[in-house]
Design a protein around this motif. Structure first.
Motif, PDB file in Angstrom:
ATOM      1  N   GLN A 191      -1.343 -10.825   8.638  1.00  0.00           N
ATOM      2  CA  GLN A 191      -1.290 -10.933   7.425  1.00  0.00           C
ATOM      3  C   GLN A 191      -0.447  -9.600   7.460  1.00  0.00           C
ATOM      4  O   GLN A 191      -1.216  -7.807   8.207  1.00  0.00           O
ATOM      5  N   LEU A 192       0.890  -9.037   6.771  1.00  0.00           N
ATOM      6  CA  LEU A 192       1.521  -7.963   6.504  1.00  0.00           C
ATOM      7  C   LEU A 192       0.967  -7.786   5.279  1.00  0.00           C
ATOM      8  O   LEU A 192       0.803  -7.831   4.077  1.00  0.00           O
ATOM      9  N   ILE A 193       0.155  -6.370   5.562  1.00  0.00           N
ATOM     10  CA  ILE A 193      -0.328  -5.128   4.041  1.00  0.00           C
ATOM     11  C   ILE A 193       0.816  -4.435   3.534  1.00  0.00           C
ATOM     12  O   ILE A 193       0.580  -3.356   4.880  1.00  0.00           O
ATOM     13  N   ILE A 194       0.790  -4.375   2.570  1.00  0.00           N
ATOM     14  CA  ILE A 194       2.223  -3.603   1.795  1.00  0.00           C
ATOM     15  C   ILE A 194       1.278  -2.746   1.262  1.00  0.00           C
ATOM     16  O   ILE A 194       0.786  -3.446   0.319  1.00  0.00           O
ATOM     17  N   SER A 195       1.186  -1.588   1.065  1.00  0.00           N
ATOM     18  CA  SER A 195      -0.046  -0.769  -0.100  1.00  0.00           C
ATOM     19  C   SER A 195       1.254   0.577  -1.014  1.00  0.00           C
ATOM     20  O   SER A 195       0.955   1.232  -0.075  1.00  0.00           O
ATOM     21  N   LYS A 196       0.781   0.256  -1.994  1.00  0.00           N
ATOM     22  CA  LYS A 196       2.284   1.202  -3.124  1.00  0.00           C
ATOM     23  C   LYS A 196       0.856   2.118  -3.846  1.00  0.00           C
ATOM     24  O   LYS A 196       0.048   1.248  -4.059  1.00  0.00           O
ATOM     25  N   ASN A 197       1.389   3.229  -3.574  1.00  0.00           N
ATOM     26  CA  ASN A 197       0.235   4.183  -4.081  1.00  0.00           C
ATOM     27  C   ASN A 197       1.000   4.179  -5.556  1.00  0.00           C
ATOM     28  O   ASN A 197       1.732   4.017  -6.103  1.00  0.00           O
ATOM     29  N   LEU A 198       0.035   3.750  -7.158  1.00  0.00           N
ATOM     30  CA  LEU A 198      -0.348   3.461  -7.672  1.00  0.00           C
ATOM     31  C   LEU A 198      -0.622   4.646  -8.665  1.00  0.00           C
ATOM     32  O   LEU A 198      -0.863   4.753 -10.057  1.00  0.00           O
ATOM     33  N   THR A 199      -1.645   5.598  -8.645  1.00  0.00           N
ATOM     34  CA  THR A 199      -1.904   6.632  -9.042  1.00  0.00           C
ATOM     35  C   THR A 199      -1.377   7.135  -9.914  1.00  0.00           C
ATOM     36  O   THR A 199      -1.809   7.352 -10.783  1.00  0.00           O
ATOM     37  N   LYS A 200      -0.254   7.738  -9.709  1.00  0.00           N
ATOM     38  CA  LYS A 200       1.105   8.446 -10.840  1.00  0.00           C
ATOM     39  C   LYS A 200       0.629   6.796 -11.997  1.00  0.00           C
ATOM     40  O   LYS A 200       0.931   7.520 -13.228  1.00  0.00           O
ATOM     41  N   TRP A 201       1.007   5.971 -11.535  1.00  0.00           N
ATOM     42  CA  TRP A 201       1.091   5.310 -12.719  1.00  0.00           C
ATOM     43  C   TRP A 201      -0.710   5.341 -13.484  1.00  0.00           C
ATOM     44  O   TRP A 201       0.408   4.547 -14.403  1.00  0.00           O
TER      45      TRP A 201
END
Length: 490
Positions: free
Chosen positions: A232-242
């Motif tokens: 499984q490919l996991i891409i985690s995008k940081n949404l903290t600012k959003w």
């Protein structure tokens, strides 16, 4: 007892076997009973399966245990008479499941043969992982490939940094820390769930290695590698600012909702003030008629009427105060109107409707304007009224809760420094305990008895003062508690 592989003083058959062993395109190796590789051909060497290395150190603990159990069963069989199949999910240099055919050679050795790895050369894997490094290590998102048991087969630099292992880049150690519960990485929850069958996206709140809360959007994509291995490919995008921006928008929405309610309250109070004014006019006219014709009333009746008139005067005075406050609230929809107004008028308008409560609880009020009665500030009077009223009522409640029966006192001191005016509101009631000081302005936090407070008044007061470009702070000790409001002045 089978074929012993010494490769020393060998006969022709041994040499033929040795030639086949070394030149086979299939990875082949001979394993000792203790798990150490005795001999390995060149194809196996390409995958780091080399002599004098521990095979089971390459694989996960569960698969190593299963393999050992199968080898144990082979020990009870005749050499070269029976083979078993052993599966490994991964080795350090490739990302696929491998199946090995294993035969007992003699009492101390096993022969391993894999017919799958030859389809990919070591160069293919190096190129594949090299491209991944070039592309993904420069990506700010956390990127990893996880096998079906939750172990990482590949991670990029951003993920190492998040885990606090940016100087190590050791994937085996990373997996061990995850297995032992020492670290947790976003999106890797395969110990609870199976690999997704279709791409999905989920939002998760987690913490980094320093304990900082971080929001991630985890995109998971299933990948079917050769020979049946699922990863499984996991891409985690940081949404903290959003998320922070989203929270600010929610706060703005709450403020707008608050203003709408205040505006509606203003309309209701305007109507109430009109309804209240009409009967007051009739009462005042009646009282004037009575006073003008008092000579027609006998002495006994006159005493009764005078007492009644004094009582009515007292009530009318209270109603007039309330009327002025309601008219101020309703006037011109002042919830959104900014005015230049004297600080003394602001405070007196707030206190007019609270004087009776001070008398009821025998609380003394001292106000010291320091000669600043005429000082004006630019603000929304209704908002200041609400904030200061909440703070003043909080001071009254603090004195009541303290159960002090003597010398109950609230003080208001006005001072000015440069272009800011300071309002100190002090009471000698209950002290704010040290463990509560960081929470006092939090919404829904209250130290009052159950049912006696919503925990919103100080939070609303703080928000209003800050919206007026002001600040609010407090100090509290055994003698008194002081809330200080600082506002820009004209």
């Amino acid at each position: 007892m089978g074929h012993t592989l010494t490769f020393e003083n060998s006969n022709q058959n041994d040499l033929n076997f040795f030639y086949f062993f070394q030149n086979s395109k299939y990875p082949l190796f001979i394993l000792k009973k203790n798990g150490i590789i005795l001999k390995a051909n060149s194809a196996a060497n390409k995958y780091n399966l080399k002599e004098n290395t521990d095979l089971f150190a390459f694989v996960i603990e569960l698969e190593a245990q299963q393999a050992k159990e199968k080898l144990k069963k082979l020990e009870n069989e005749e050499p070269l008479s029976l083979s078993v199949k052993i599966d490994f999910s991964s080795f350090p240099n490739f990302l696929l499941q491998t199946s090995w055919k294993v035969i007992l050679l003699d009492a101390e050795h096993f022969a391993f043969s894999c017919e799958e790895l030859h389809q990919y050369s070591p160069e293919d894997f190096l190129l594949h992982k090299g491209l991944m490094r070039i592309i993904f290590d420069s990506d700010p998102n956390l990127i990893g490939i996880v096998n079906r048991i939750g172990h990482y087969l590949f991670v990029n630099k951003a993920l190492y940094d998040f885990a606090g292992k940016n100087n190590e880049n050791n994937i085996e150690k990373l997996n061990k820390l995850i297995e032992e519960g020492e670290i947790s990485l976003p999106g890797n929850d395969l110990h609870d769930k199976e690999i997704v069958q279709n791409p999905i996206s989920e939002v998760e709140l987690t913490t980094d290695h320093s304990g900082n809360p971080i929001w991630f959007e985890n995109t998971k994509v299933p990948i079917q590698l050769p020979f049946g291995e699922q990863v499984q490919l996991i891409i985690s995008k940081n949404l903290t600012k959003w998320k922070v921006t989203e929270k600010k928008l929610e706060d703005i929405h709450e403020v707008l909702d608050y203003y709408r309610k205040i505006s509606y309250l203003g309309e209701i109070l305007a109507k109430t003030a009109v309804d209240l004014r009409n009967p007051l006019t009739l009462i005042l006219n009646f009282m004037n008629n009575v006073r003008q014709n008092k000579n027609e009333i006998n002495t006994l009746e006159l005493d009764t009427v005078q007492i009644s008139l004094q009582t009515i005067d007292s009530f009318i005075e209270k109603i007039e105060k309330s009327f002025r406050v309601m008219r101020s609230i309703a006037k011109n929809n002042v919830s959104v109107r900014v005015e230049n107004i004297k600080i003394s008028d602001l405070i007196s308008n707030t206190l007019n409707v609270l004087i009776d409560k001070l008398k009821a609880f025998d609380i003394k009020l001292n106000i010291n304007y320091s000669g600043l009665e005429e000082q004006e500030i630019s603000c929304q009077p209704i908002n200041f009224n609400i904030a200061f009223r909440f703070l003043f009522l909080n001071s009254i409640d603090s004195i009541i809760i303290s159960q002090t029966n003597e010398n109950r006192l609230i003080e208001i001191n006005i001072s000015k420094k440069e272009k800011r005016i300071s309002i100190d509101l002090s009471n000698n009631g209950a002290q704010i305990l040290e463990e509560y000081k960081n929470k006092i302005f939090e919404p829904f936090f209250t130290t009052k008895p159950t049912g006696k407070g919503s925990g919103l008044s100080l939070n609303i007061a703080k928000n209003i003062i800050e919206q007026m470009n002001g600040t609010i702070t407090f100090q509290s000790n055994e003698k008194k508690t002081t809330f200080t409001i600082e506002l820009p002045c004209l």
